[in-house]
Design an enzyme around this catalytic site. Structure first.
Site, short mmCIF file in Angstrom:
data_model
loop_
_atom_site.label_atom_id
_atom_site.label_comp_id
_atom_site.label_asym_id
_atom_site.label_seq_id
_atom_site.Cartn_x
_atom_site.Cartn_y
_atom_site.Cartn_z
N SER A 237 0.96 -1.18 -0.03
CA SER A 237 -0.01 -0.01 0.10
C SER A 237 0.81 1.46 0.19
O SER A 237 1.79 1.35 -1.01
CB SER A 237 -0.95 -0.07 1.28
OG SER A 237 -1.88 0.81 1.16
N ASP A 468 -8.47 -4.25 -6.60
CA ASP A 468 -8.10 -3.63 -5.21
C ASP A 468 -8.80 -2.39 -5.21
O ASP A 468 -8.82 -1.68 -5.79
CB ASP A 468 -6.77 -3.36 -5.29
CG ASP A 468 -5.91 -2.98 -4.03
OD1 ASP A 468 -6.64 -2.14 -3.37
OD2 ASP A 468 -4.63 -3.33 -3.72
N HIS A 496 -7.08 -6.13 -0.80
CA HIS A 496 -5.95 -4.87 -0.98
C HIS A 496 -4.82 -5.73 -0.89
O HIS A 496 -4.65 -6.40 0.34
CB HIS A 496 -6.26 -3.83 0.04
CG HIS A 496 -5.43 -2.77 0.25
ND1 HIS A 496 -4.61 -2.27 -1.23
CD2 HIS A 496 -4.76 -2.15 1.06
CE1 HIS A 496 -3.95 -1.17 -0.66
NE2 HIS A 496 -3.82 -1.49 0.69
#
Length: 527
Positions: A237, A468, A496
């Site tokens: 991320s 995602d 994710h």
């Protein structure tokens, strides 16, 4: 976002970890902030590599040796590392960064250190290391690497940014981010102002020095202190933005970098936030399709996904009018803001869908908001005593420093709401208003949208998940194309990030890269 710019750079306000890392990038309220106020990437500059030689004034930091000690978690060692508060003016003083490691399980054939970061910005890398990475990464990887984490400056154990106390944070997270009138709009802006004022009051010294560039420079100091010639790293991320920034600054020191759930650093704030809004809509459509296929078990209807979205939106509006009981010891009721956060939190991992169905069933059919409140609290890292981790504070501090806000006035937001609602009829309005959170920030942003090429770097693996919600797949494609040695690995799935989420193809590909240095073939796709 990390919303994400999470990064993930930014959208929702924080993170939820169900099985892996994958922090969202976000800030207050719900949406991520960051990037420039422009709408395109045409003027995005390049990250320039720093000189390969160590400046004299930084030599004491690079030459330090870490003093490892037991730190209360079996099998782990901890240390403190010094870094300059201001790299441009090292004489201004030091900051202390917390470091932890779990040594490789085998003594022979070691590959050095593997640094990990779960994202955020604001997620504790040490917490992630001790709760998952050093225990849950494949045994073959843990056998040959010392697993290492440093909490970035301003985060968790590393001189954390502090903005509000628990009760103030409760009020902040419940603030309505879909204002219906002037009174609610004024209240929203006042909430953002109080948050910014609290950060300045409680963290004035460090607040101007928590940028991603500074955190990346800290990682290079750590690399030297660990005795590694090159940096090997797995970032998820927002951690992909941090890792890519490192590669741009120190391309010749790149070892084996995995950037999972990648962000595109060249995007403007508005474009990034809108992309993330669309990403959450895509994730919701997947959830809704699964839900309505279960017939009467689905609390948002048995029709199509469009009807499910309309029913969820109607539920949010009903909760806005009359918050639900939760049984919370502090008397909190489920507001629209908390309900929305709870739903979005579950979009990060399809493994959370059953929990979300149960929570929505209780809320819609039984007027019990406790399930959604629990999801929201997990996302915001609020414990049972009413105290919050510093995730939200650090998230805003990094986002608002890295890049100027998407919007600075309520008029700009109002004009943008239709565009955001087009991206997501369910979440668009709230995510648009949430991107106003940096408008009152006390420190001027030091960054802007930029491209990262990292010319001369060894192969870098960029991982993108097709559906995602926090870091849309197109971001991974964009970052892989920017990096001169980028190699895209595509996961045909939901949720994710991809590493460690059950795909043997993804895991074996990344393991091979980490252990042998062999990147995936061009166009590699996994399911």
């Amino acid at each position: 976002m990390d919303t994400s710019r999470h990064r993930s750079r930014r959208t929702l306000g924080h993170r939820l970890t169900f099985r892996t890392c994958g922090t969202l990038l976000v800030t207050a309220g719900l949406l991520a902030s960051g990037c420039s106020s422009s709408g395109s990437t045409a003027d995005a500059s390049l990250v320039a590599a720093l000189p390969e030689s160590t400046p004299t004034e930084l030599a004491p930091y690079y030459n330090q040796r870490l003093s490892w000690r037991a730190c209360g978690v079996e099998g782990f060692e901890c240390a403190s590392m010094k870094a300059p508060l201001d790299y441009a003016k090292p004489a201004k003083g030091d900051i202390k960064l917390a470091v932890a490691r779990k040594q490789a399980t085998k003594k022979s054939g070691k590959l050095g250190s593997l640094l990990v970061n779960p994202g955020g910005p604001g997620g504790s890398a040490i917490g992630y290391l001790q709760s998952y990475a050093a225990l849950g990464y494949p045994e073959k990887v843990r056998a040959r690497y010392d697993m290492v984490a440093v909490d970035p400056r301003g985060v968790a154990r590393s001189e954390p940014v502090t903005c509000l106390d628990g009760k103030e944070m409760d009020a902040y997270t419940q603030t309505d981010v879909t204002p219906d009138d002037r009174r609610e709009t004024v209240a929203l802006r006042a909430s953002y102002q109080r948050f910014a004022d609290g950060c300045e009051k409680n963290s004035k010294k460090i607040l101007p020095h928590v940028s991603t560039v500074e955190a990346a420079r800290d990682m290079d100091v750590l690399r030297a202190a660990l005795g590694d010639a090159k940096l090997s790293y797995v970032g998820a991320s927002y951690g992909t933005f941090l890792g890519a920034t490192y590669a741009g600054l120190y391309p010749k020191r790149v070892g084996r970098l995995v950037l999972d759930g990648a962000m595109d650093p060249s995007l403007s704030a508005r474009r990034m936030n809108r992309d993330q809004t669309a990403g959450f809509e895509t994730a919701f459509q997947s959830f809704a399709k699964d839900c309505v296929g279960r017939g009467a078990e689905c609390p948002i209807g048995t029709g199509g996904t469009r009807d499910a979205g309309k029913r969820l939106k109607s539920f949010f509006e009903a909760v806005d009018r009359e918050p639900l009981r939760t049984g919370d010891a502090s008397g909190r009721r489920l507001s629209e803001a908390l309900a929305t956060t709870g739903v979005i939190a579950a979009m990060y991992d399809e493994g959370a869908w059953p929990q979300l169905r149960d929570a929505l069933t209780s809320a819609i059919r039984n007027k019990d908001g406790s399930g959604l409140l629990a999801l929201s609290d997990s996302y915001y890292e609020r414990d049972s005593s009413g105290e919050y981790a510093n995730l939200m504070s650090a998230n805003a501090a990094v986002n608002c420093l890295d890049l100027p806000p998407a919007f600075t006035t309520q008029e700009q937001v109002r004009k943008a709401v239709p565009d955001f609602e087009k991206a997501s009829p369910v979440f668009g309005e709230g995510l648009a208003w949430s991107s106003l959170n940096c408008a009152h920030w006390p420190v001027k942003a030091t960054g802007k949208p930029h491209r990262i090429e990292a010319k001369g770097a060894a192969p870098i693996v960029v991982v993108g998940t097709v559906r995602d919600p926090a870091t849309p797949y197109r971001w991974a494609k964009a970052l892989a194309s920017q990096l001169s040695s980028g190699r895209l690995l595509t996961y045909e799935g939901d949720g994710h990030t991809a590493y460690g989420r059950g795909s043997r193809c993804v895991d074996s590909t990344i393991n091979t890269y980490l252990l042998k240095g062999t990147p995936p073939a061009e166009g590699k796709r996994c399911s």
